[in-house]
Scaffold this motif. Structure first.
Motif, short mmCIF file in Angstrom:
data_model
loop_
_atom_site.label_atom_id
_atom_site.label_comp_id
_atom_site.label_asym_id
_atom_site.label_seq_id
_atom_site.Cartn_x
_atom_site.Cartn_y
_atom_site.Cartn_z
N UNK A 111 0.86 -1.19 0.00
CA UNK A 111 0.00 0.00 0.00
C UNK A 111 0.90 1.24 0.00
N UNK A 112 0.43 2.34 -0.58
CA UNK A 112 1.23 3.56 -0.52
C UNK A 112 1.43 3.97 0.94
N UNK A 113 2.64 4.33 1.30
CA UNK A 113 2.89 4.69 2.69
C UNK A 113 3.45 6.11 2.78
N UNK A 114 3.25 6.72 3.92
CA UNK A 114 3.77 8.06 4.16
C UNK A 114 5.28 7.96 4.32
N UNK A 115 6.01 8.78 3.59
CA UNK A 115 7.47 8.75 3.70
C UNK A 115 7.97 9.79 4.68
N UNK A 116 7.11 10.68 5.12
CA UNK A 116 7.44 11.67 6.13
C UNK A 116 6.14 12.19 6.73
#
Length: 131
Positions: free
Chosen positions: A79-84
């Protein structure tokens, strides 16, 4: 050879509608939008960019992302994840979380710490309020 001087002065956040997201953070942080540009020719109406500036000069910029996918937090496989994420210091955690929700944020279901509140901005970026 001496190291060159490097100074962090801005953080840029991508979004499917950067000008609307800048307005959200401006309301959240009680700051004005300091710059805003419409889309370039042949871009969709939600394109463009905007920025706000904190009292100490940090620029929070918002840029259009054509292929935006809402991140998933906590991260999940494939799944797309938050990188910051942004950390925002507050003096009253509950009042600040209520204010953020009133501006359009959503409280995350998972809250990993008692002295931090994880929320999502209107396009799904997580951010933390902390004492």
């Amino acid at each position: 050879m001496a190291s060159p001087r490097l100074a962090l002065n801005a953080i840029t956040v991508t979004a499917p509608d950067p000008r609307a997201l800048a307005e959200f953070y401006a309301r959240l942080l009680s700051l004005p939008v300091t710059a805003s540009e419409p889309p370039r020719p042949h871009e969709p109406s939600e394109a463009g960019w905007a920025q706000i500036r904190t009292a100490d000069g940090l620029i929070l910029g918002f840029e259009y992302e054509r292929h935006w996918h809402r991140p998933v937090w906590p991260a999940e496989p494939d799944a797309p994840h938050a990188t910051q994420h942004l950390d925002i210091q507050v003096d009253d955690l509950d009042a600040a979380a209520d204010h953020a929700v009133a501006q359009g944020a959503a409280l995350a279901e998972h809250q990993p710490q008692d002295d931090v509140r994880v929320l999502f901005d209107p396009v799904g970026h997580p951010f933390c309020l902390y004492r």
